[in-house]
Design an enzyme around this catalytic site. Structure first.
Site, PDB file in Angstrom:
ATOM      1  N   LEU A 174     -10.788  15.348  19.344  1.00 22.80           N
ATOM      2  CA  LEU A 174     -10.388  16.517  20.126  1.00 22.80           C
ATOM      3  C   LEU A 174     -10.582  16.314  21.618  1.00 22.80           C
ATOM      4  CD1 LEU A 174     -11.931  19.374  17.950  1.00 22.80           C
ATOM      5  CD2 LEU A 174      -9.568  18.585  17.989  1.00 22.80           C
ATOM      6  N   GLY A 175     -11.580  15.576  21.987  1.00 19.19           N
ATOM      7  CA  GLY A 175     -11.859  15.382  23.400  1.00 19.19           C
ATOM      8  C   GLY A 175     -13.079  14.528  23.601  1.00 19.19           C
ATOM      9  N   GLY A 211     -16.306  13.757  26.591  1.00 17.67           N
ATOM     10  CA  GLY A 211     -16.963  14.156  27.824  1.00 17.67           C
ATOM     11  C   GLY A 211     -18.179  13.315  28.092  1.00 17.67           C
ATOM     12  N   GLY A 212     -19.002  13.787  29.030  1.00 16.75           N
ATOM     13  CA  GLY A 212     -20.166  13.021  29.447  1.00 16.75           C
ATOM     14  C   GLY A 212     -21.209  12.868  28.370  1.00 16.75           C
ATOM     15  N   PHE A 213     -21.137  13.672  27.303  1.00 16.19           N
ATOM     16  CA  PHE A 213     -22.158  13.622  26.270  1.00 16.19           C
ATOM     17  C   PHE A 213     -21.643  13.061  24.957  1.00 16.19           C
ATOM     18  CE2 PHE A 213     -23.581  16.991  29.123  1.00 16.19           C
ATOM     19  CZ  PHE A 213     -24.841  16.515  29.425  1.00 16.19           C
ATOM     20  N   GLY A 214     -20.389  12.642  24.912  1.00 12.77           N
ATOM     21  CA  GLY A 214     -19.885  12.062  23.683  1.00 12.77           C
ATOM     22  C   GLY A 214     -18.505  12.574  23.335  1.00 12.77           C
ATOM     23  N   LYS A 270     -19.561  17.555  17.314  1.00 15.73           N
ATOM     24  CA  LYS A 270     -19.890  16.911  18.581  1.00 15.73           C
ATOM     25  C   LYS A 270     -20.792  15.707  18.269  1.00 15.73           C
ATOM     26  CE  LYS A 270     -21.211  19.525  21.961  1.00 15.73           C
ATOM     27  NZ  LYS A 270     -22.078  20.395  22.785  1.00 15.73           N
ATOM     28  N   ASP A 274     -25.071  26.464  32.559  1.00 14.02           N
ATOM     29  CA  ASP A 274     -23.863  25.645  32.693  1.00 14.02           C
ATOM     30  C   ASP A 274     -22.639  26.443  32.247  1.00 14.02           C
ATOM     31  OD1 ASP A 274     -22.463  23.398  33.433  1.00 14.02           O
ATOM     32  OD2 ASP A 274     -22.676  22.404  31.507  1.00 14.02           O
TER      33      ASP A 274
END
Length: 682
Positions: free
Chosen positions: A372-373, A375-378, A394, A491
């Site tokens: 799906l996408g 990012g900075g965390f996986g 995630k 955040d």
């Protein structure tokens, strides 16, 4: 023993009335018996304390009665009901109530509401306001859709109606309260003394020289009994109307209550009460007894005083002993209870744990097709359990900046949270180097995929945007004030707001959230995390964060939703400036309409401008001037609530943040796409 009010049937030949008998009840409910040992002891302590106080100071007025009009109903969101809410909510704050009577109206024509509040004449202004406030609050809940209602609450009366009630004598509905214990002594003498006293006080109350208070108090005595009485009318009645109302109330006494030693007759325009002991305050000077009454023997008074002293002393000694016992048991059980709570917490978290093999099968071995996408965390993958449930997983990378502490943070926080505007955590996996979080799948992606896309933004009409603005506010209020924990998200941004099938917003990504104690207002950190453009300046530059830090982020979100532009990349002609500075400039120049997204062709201009106003209030540089989330929800839901004038926003730019980072601070920031990736399908 607790006193209880029990309905008593009345003759069907009489007008609709309600009569109540005071009875005694010594049962302990099954629910209370199920309480823990310490709570049960505290309950018993409170019950005994209450009983002893009642014995020492016999107050026979702890009852609340109400009546909702049957003349018709209105919807909860109608203009009439909003006028009712506004009017009754303002009763306790009005200074006119200082003399015990208040009358006011709100609305026009068919939406007009009239309200009246009357306090017992001996109440202080503070006690009067408190009583009226509680009465109005309960009346709003007990009569949620009726056009009229009345509440007799302890020592005051509150009523509202769609009819004119000012200066109008109204006797119905009428209610009576009486004590089941009858007077001792000759019945004929009691009836004669009672009628003489009540008739005298009726004349005095009706002919009262004061235009603000129509009341009278007095007492009569015999060798067998004493009678203390108070009669009162609403001061908007004239002498004849007050006299007629009290006459009808006096006529109710022998019909409903016989020879009872204590009676109350309650009507909308007047009330009557008599007891065998004094009950009204010392601020009222009771008139001397009439010549027809007989003196009371001194021995009886002395005996009553001695009995009261003995009861008070017994109450004090019992209270001290029981209190000491409860404290000892409480301290002994406290440590054991904490251990049990900790075990429950571990068990509840472990119950959410999935096997790695289960998640691997659900995501087809983390296939790129299900990606799906990133990012900075996986990476985030979509998946499907054998029962058909769709999930978002995630998978934190081994080089992820989110460590074990953040991972455990998100599990412990999100597992305890339950709100329709928060994303739901289904479970997690912690096996070897693998750290996985399993969420419900959000079919409509995240807010940034819509609001910042020129084509997708067309699907976000104002009705949907306004629903998203309110939903985010509700989710934040739950985190800040309504959940068992006080949580600062730290955040909040468009990519962390997910959208379900009906475009309802759900706040996600709690890896950076911080837990506050209930009385804690702010904290400091040397490790600053967040996203440029959304961080409050006091947090980005000094590490200070609080609920007002989230409020700042929320204000940025609101302005982005209205404008359809990112805060940190707003283009204005040939110049590139911060969205906050652009919004402030247009607000001061009176050109705030320039901020509205050009794709919003239909929508309430009042709501849109109000949201711009609220957004600017949230991003003010002065932390104290930013509203709380509960205040923001009131602003969004009540157009009658006046908004303060916003002051200068905090124009937080990248260069400012970077230049102010001290060398001993660890700063972790990301653009919208570089933070924790959200669970949503493209």
């Amino acid at each position: 023993m607790d006193l209880q009010v029990v309905p008593q049937a009345v003759s069907s030949s009489l007008p609709p009335k309600e009569c109540y008998i005071i009875t005694k009840n010594t049962q302990i409910t099954e629910g209370k018996m199920r309480m823990g040992a310490s709570r049960l002891l505290l309950f018993l302590f409170y019950a005994m304390l209450t009983h002893l106080v009642k014995l020492a100071f016999a107050q026979r007025d702890p009852y609340v009665l109400h009546d909702c009009s049957n003349t018709g109903n209105v919807s909860s969101n109608s203009a009439y009901r909003k006028n009712v809410n506004t009017l009754l909510s303002s009763l306790s704050s009005n200074t006119q109530i200082d003399y015990g009577f208040y009358n006011f109206s709100a609305g026009e024509n068919s939406d007009r509401v009239n309200a009246v509040a009357l306090c017992r004449a001996d109440l202080t202004p503070t006690d009067c306001q408190s009583c009226v406030n509680m009465s109005a609050y309960e009346l709003l809940h007990l009569c949620p859709n009726q056009k009229g209602g009345i509440m007799w609450y302890m020592n005051c009366t509150v009523r509202y109606s769609n009819n004119s009630i000012f200066g109008v004598m109204q006797f119905e509905p009428v209610k009576q309260l009486y004590n089941t214990e009858n007077v001792r002594g000759p019945n004929g003498t009691f009836v004669q003394v009672r009628e003489t006293l009540l008739d005298r006080l009726r004349s005095e109350a009706a002919a009262s020289a004061s235009t603000l208070r129509k009341f009278a108090t007095g007492n009569a005595s015999s060798p067998y009994f004493d009678i203390y009485a108070l009669l009162q009318c609403t001061p908007d009645l004239n002498q004849q109307e007050c006299s007629d109302c009290l006459n009808q109330s006096i006529a109710e006494v022998p019909t409903c209550c016989g020879l009872a030693i204590g009676v109350r007759v309650l009507t909308p325009s007047c009330n009557l009460r008599y007891e065998a002991e004094p009950f009204y305050g010392s601020t009222l000077e009771a008139p001397p007894p009439s010549s027809s009454t007989l003196p009371s023997p001194a021995e009886g008074k002395a005996s009553n005083s001695s009995q009261t002293i003995i009861i008070v002393m017994a109450a004090v000694v019992s209270m001290v002993l029981i209190f000491c016992i409860c404290i000892c048991i409480y301290l002994r059980m406290r440590k054991q209870r904490k251990k049990v709570e900790r075990m429950d917490e571990i068990d509840s978290v472990e119950s959410l744990q999935f096997d790695f093999s289960t998640i691997r099968v659900a995501t087809d071995n983390f296939s790129d097709v299900n990606k799906l996408g990133e990012g900075g965390f996986g990476i985030v993958y979509k998946g499907k359990f054998p029962n058909g449930q769709k999930i978002a997983v995630k998978r934190l990378s081994r080089s992820s900046e989110q460590g074990d502490q953040e991972f455990k943070n998100e599990i412990l926080l999100v597992a305890r949270l339950e709100h329709r505007n928060l994303v739901r955590l289904l479970g997690f996996c912690f096996e070897g180097n693998e750290r996985l979080l399993v969420y419900e799948l959000m079919p409509n992606s995240s807010l940034d995929h819509f609001i910042f896309d020129p084509s997708k933004r067309l699907h976000l009409d104002w009705k949907i945007r306004y629903k998203i603005i309110i939903g985010i506010a509700r989710g934040l209020q739950y985190l800040h004030e309504d959940s068992q924990l006080r949580i600062i998200h730290r955040d909040l941004k468009t990519s962390n707001v997910l959208l379900d099938e009906q475009m309802n917003p759900k706040i996600s990504d709690f890896g950076m959230a911080r837990l506050f104690t209930l009385d804690q207002t702010q904290a400091n950190t040397r490790r600053i995390v967040g996203t440029y453009g959304y961080m409050a300046p006091e947090y980005a530059m000094h590490g200070h964060f609080s609920v007002k830090s989230d409020v700042f982020s929320y204000g940025v979100l609101v302005l982005e939703i209205v404008c359809g532009q990112k805060n940190d990349s707003f283009e204005n002609g040939e110049n590139t400036e911060n969205l906050l500075s652009h919004a402030w400039k247009n607000w001061r120049e009176g050109t705030a309409l320039n901020l509205i997204d050009s794709t919003l062709r239909v929508g309430s201009m009042t709501e849109i401008m109000r949201c711009i106003h609220i957004g600017l209030l949230c991003v003010q540089e002065n932390i104290a001037e930013r509203p709380t989330m509960s205040s923001i929800l009131l602003m969004l839901n009540s157009y009658s609530m006046a908004l303060s004038i916003p002051s200068r926003p905090a124009f937080l730019m990248h260069s400012i943040v970077e230049s102010d980072m001290s060398s001993n601070q660890s700063f972790q920031a990301s653009q919208n796409e570089a933070s924790m990736t959200d669970p949503y399908p493209r």
